[in-house]
Every structure is written in structure tokens, then in C-alpha cells.
Design an enzyme around this catalytic site. Structure first.
Site, PDB file in Angstrom:
ATOM      1  N   ASP B  11       0.852  -1.197   0.000  1.00  0.00           N
ATOM      2  CA  ASP B  11       0.000   0.000   0.000  1.00  0.00           C
ATOM      3  C   ASP B  11       0.881   1.237   0.000  1.00  0.00           C
ATOM      4  O   ASP B  11       1.827   1.336   0.782  1.00  0.00           O
ATOM      5  CB  ASP B  11      -0.896   0.032   1.244  1.00  0.00           C
ATOM      6  CG  ASP B  11      -2.045  -0.950   1.124  1.00  0.00           C
ATOM      7  OD1 ASP B  11      -2.283  -1.449   0.008  1.00  0.00           O
ATOM      8  OD2 ASP B  11      -2.691  -1.222   2.144  1.00  0.00           O
ATOM      9  N   ASP B 130     -13.743  -6.352  -5.580  1.00  0.00           N
ATOM     10  CA  ASP B 130     -13.969  -6.680  -4.170  1.00  0.00           C
ATOM     11  C   ASP B 130     -15.403  -7.180  -4.053  1.00  0.00           C
ATOM     12  O   ASP B 130     -16.317  -6.522  -4.551  1.00  0.00           O
ATOM     13  CB  ASP B 130     -13.818  -5.430  -3.286  1.00  0.00           C
ATOM     14  CG  ASP B 130     -12.428  -4.822  -3.386  1.00  0.00           C
ATOM     15  OD1 ASP B 130     -11.464  -5.583  -3.599  1.00  0.00           O
ATOM     16  OD2 ASP B 130     -12.306  -3.592  -3.257  1.00  0.00           O
TER      17      ASP B 130
END
Lengths: 196, 251
Positions: B11, B130
Site C-alpha cells: 500500500d 472486491d
């Protein structure tokens, strides 16, 4: 050593330049200038994209005749390797005709996915330009079309069936995988080419 | 032999790695390039950099980051996070990125997938999705799983494939962060319904979980973040384990 990387309408040629810059003593340029390409010690013909539009682009820029006429070691990568051949099934494309081989679409027989995307191993033919310790090592592939096995095959890889992953004919060398993305193994292959 | 891939995910915020984890001996654990190089040496097959920055300067910093990673890294990498247009993608690819991933923007505007595939080729386009299991069905969720849509998962990934996506990065929001294993059943259904590779994400906690997702889950690649960052599992140990279990990996 001067290396010319042929710059044309292909994706991610930048990575090939970066890979050259990581090697000591290499002065690499990304260029479509005929004179720079002709006078380089080594030439790299990279390629990501579609065969037919790429061949059109090469012809428009006169790069097709230039590549055929080169006498120093030339390394075709991925689509660059396929375009060195006679013919590609990808949109029925006449290629450069330097390697007398055809390029075919993978026909999955056992649930294989197309494109062939990821790491796969090399089976070296005896006595090739590749360092012998590369036998069985893994390199990174992304492609849906492949060059059949033939007299100029230097290594094969198995996906759907054994296909040509490395070849050589005279001063033309080629890899179906991306040596610039294949870790230390890829680096060794680039060094092997530069040592020709 | 064709290998299953292990993919650490990093990230990125404002050009820096967040949750850098337990990497000792790193001069700068927040430097994504150095962390990426470390993973490459440790045997990672690919890397995913996910930008979670929410500023207007994002495109510029992301392109600079892509260039730095490409300059130093000799394995493939995907970059994603907030990509909304063909122009966003073009600048990343010209900087040396191998693939980009799109998620919410593709759900809101599915023709983005087609446009990107047409401009740059399918191999550049990773569709990230997702999903959560709600009322007996897997539904696509947006904005990191916060917003539920009425779009069922399987038709959506099929549409993405038909539109030219080259790969699917599937995250089960129900499994993400649990360390209780990947969503093997639905991953297998996604994988079997498509002819493009599927990267499974969410739920990795042990080495067995990877074996399960490659066998039962039929995934082509397994992605994880924290277990690698915090060195709960070393990639080389994981690969040796998988090889012993009969899973083909690059060692």
C-alpha cells in the site's frame, strides 16, 4: 558497447531500456533513427502489442527493411520474436520473414488459460548461445501466440505443447519471454546476448 | 513447468509505503522501491502497488513512482488505486508499469475496460474486484468494500473478460484481514468461469492457505500483504512448502 533499442509503437519498451541501464558498460538508446540502429554494436527489437498493426507501423517507418538488413547481433523480444518469423496467425499477418517459422494461437487442450501469463521453465537444446546453467530456470511470459518448434529453436517451454521460447538464426536471436522482467535469470540471458 | 505466482501487495500513500512491517536492515522501510527490491530478492514473482492517496497530485506522484520501480525492479509489477481514465493509464505505462489495475471506476463505467484493452492491450489491464457474500449471493462492492452494489460477482467478471481484461484480482471482503484462509469455493468458481488468470486475495494466514487456494481454489496467483510485510511467512519458505506439496512454483 552501444545498444540500440528500436523504438516504435510498442508497449513498455521503457523497461528494456531500464534493464540495459542496470548492466555495466552498456550505452543504450531508445531510437527509431536508422543510422543509430545500423551503427549500434547490438540491436534490441522489443515488442508488446498486436502483430498486424505493428507490422504496418514498421513498414511505414521503413524499419522492416532496416531490420532485415542488419548484420550485428539482434535480439527480438516477445512480439519482436514473433515478427522475425514468416507469418503470424494473429490477424493473418505477413511478418519479416527472417526466421522461416509460423506463429500460432495457443489451443488449450487441458484447461490452460490464454494468454500464457506468468513464470515458466526453459528446456535448453544442446550447444546454444545460452549459458548452460539456465536449463530448467524460470522466465516471465505474456503471450497468446507462439512460435512452433523448429531447426532454429534454442530452448523450448511447455504450455499446451512444447513451443520455441528462445531461438537463433545467424545474427538474429530471440526470446518469447521478457528477459527484462525475468529477475536474475533474465539478466543472465541479456548478458549472454550482449556477449555474442 | 508453469508456476503458480506469489504476489506481495504494497500500500502506497503519497509515494511512501504504509504498513512497511517488520523489515529489518532496510535503510528506509517506507521506500516502496527498496521494499519492492527486497521482495524481488526474496522470491516474489510479481508485485502489486496500490496507491491509497486521495489528492489531486496523485497521478503525477504515481507516475514518478512507477518510473522509479521500473528502473530498479526486474520483475513485473502492477500499479493501481484511483485510476479513472485512459490518460491515467497511458502515463503509467509510459513510465514503465507492466500492468495497471482498475476497480471502482470500471464498475461505474465498464467501457473503461474496453477502452484500455483497445489502447494498450489486454495484458496491461487487471480488473480488481472486491466482493462480499450477502443474502446468499456474492455482490461487487466499491471503494474498498464500503459500498455495496447490486451487481453479482460472476456476471461482472465475465463481462470484464469479454471487454478485454487480461487478469482478475479477486478479493473476498469477508475473508480479507481474517487470516483464516482464502475464499476458495468462490475463487474456484471465478477461475473456472473464465479463461484469463485469477489472482486470489484476502484471508492468507498460513502456508496451507496458499496450497488450498492453488488447489481447491484453482487460483493462478495468491496475493497477500501483512503476512509478508510482518514476516509471518517468508516467501522462500512458502515456496519450498508449496513445492513439497506438489504445487509448481518458481524457486
Amino acid at each position: 558497447m552501444k545498444v540500440a533499442i528500436i523504438n516504435y509503437n510498442a508497449g513498455n519498451v521503457q523497461s528494456v531500456l531500464f534493464a540495459m541501464d542496470r548492466l555495466p558498460g552498456i550505452d543504450a538508446t531508445l531510437t527509431d533513427d536508422h543510422e543509430l540502429i545500423r551503427t549500434a554494436d547490438k540491436v534490441i527489437f522489443p515488442g508488446v502489442g498486436e502483430a498486424n498493426s505493428t507490422m504496418k507501423h514498421l513498414r511505414q517507418k521503413g524499419l522492416d527493411d532496416l531490420i532485415r538488413s542488419l548484420t550485428q547481433p539482434v535480439l527480438g523480444i516477445c512480439l519482436g520474436m514473433q515478427l522475425l518469423c514468416d507469418y503470424s496467425e494473429e490477424n493473418d499477418t505477413e511478418c519479416l520473414g527472417i526466421i522461416p517459422q509460423h506463429v500460432r494461437l495457443f489451443q488449450p487442450g487441458n484447461g490452460e488459460k490464454v494468454p500464457h501469463m506468468g513464470w515458466n521453465s526453459l528446456d535448453l537444446q544442446p550447444g546454444t548461445w545460452l549459458s548452460p546453467e539456465l536449463d530448467g530456470q524460470y522466465t516471465y511470459f505474456v503471450h497468446s501466440y507462439y512460435v512452433e518448434k523448429g531447426p532454429y529453436t534454442a530452448a523450448t517451454t511447455n504450455y499446451c505443447q512444447p513451443f520455441t521460447s528462445v531461438l537463433r538464426k545467424d545474427n538474429f536471436y530471440a526470446t518469447q519471454f521478457h528477459p527484462e522482467k525475468s529477475g536474475k535469470v533474465g539478466e543472465q540471458i541479456l548478458k549472454d546476448f550482449l556477449a555474442q | 513447468m508453469f508456476a503458480k505466482r506469489i504476489i506481495p501487495c504494497l500500500d502506497i500513500k503519497d509515494g511512501r509505503t504504509v504498513k512497511g512491517g517488520n523489515f529489518v536492515n532496510l535503510r528506509d522501510a517506507g521506500d516502496p522501491v527498496e521494499l519492492g527490491a527486497r521482495y524481488s530478492e526474496a522470491g516474489a514473482d510479481e508485485l502489486v502497488f496500490l496507491d491509497i492517496t486521495a489528492t489531486h497530485e496523485k497521478r503525477k506522484t504515481l507516475a514518478q513512482l512507477a518510473r522509479e520501480i521500473a528502473r530498479h525492479l526486474n520483475i513485473p509489477f502492477t500499479i493501481g488505486g484511483g485510476i479513472r481514465s485512459v490518460e491515467d493509464v497511458e502515463v503509467l505505462l509510459n513510465s514503465g508499469a507492466d500492468k495497471i489495475s482498475i476497480n471502482s471506476a470500471a464498475v461505474r463505467q465498464p467501457e473503461l475496460i474496453s477502452e484500455m484493452a483497445k489502447h494498450f492491450g489486454s495484458q496491461f489491464v487487471v480488473l480488481a474486484v472486491d466482493a462480499k457474500f450477502v443474502d446468499n449471493e456474492w455482490y461487487v462492492h466499491l471503494n474498498g468494500g464500503r459500498i455495496k452494489t447490486d451487481i453479482p460477482l460472476l456476471p461482472w467478471v465475465k463481462e470484464a473478460e469479454d471487454r478485454g481484461a487480461g487478469e482478475i484480482l479477486f478479493t473476498s471482503m469477508d475473508h480479507d484481514g481474517t487470516k483464516a484462509g482464502f475464499a476458495n469455493d468462490i475463487t474456484a468458481r471465478v477461475s473456472e468461469s473464465l479463461s484469463i488468470p485469477v489472482i486470489a486475495s484476502g484471508g492468507a494466514g498460513t502456508m496451507e492457505h496458499f496450497k488450498d487456494v492453488f488447489t481447491t481454489g484453482k487460483a493462478d496467483a495468491g496475493l497477500a500483504a501483512s503476512i509478508f510485510h510482518f514476516k509471518e511467512i517468508e516467501i522462500i519458505d512458502l515456496k519450498q512448502y508449496l513445492q513439497q506439496e506438489g504445487v509448481v512454483v518458481r524457486i
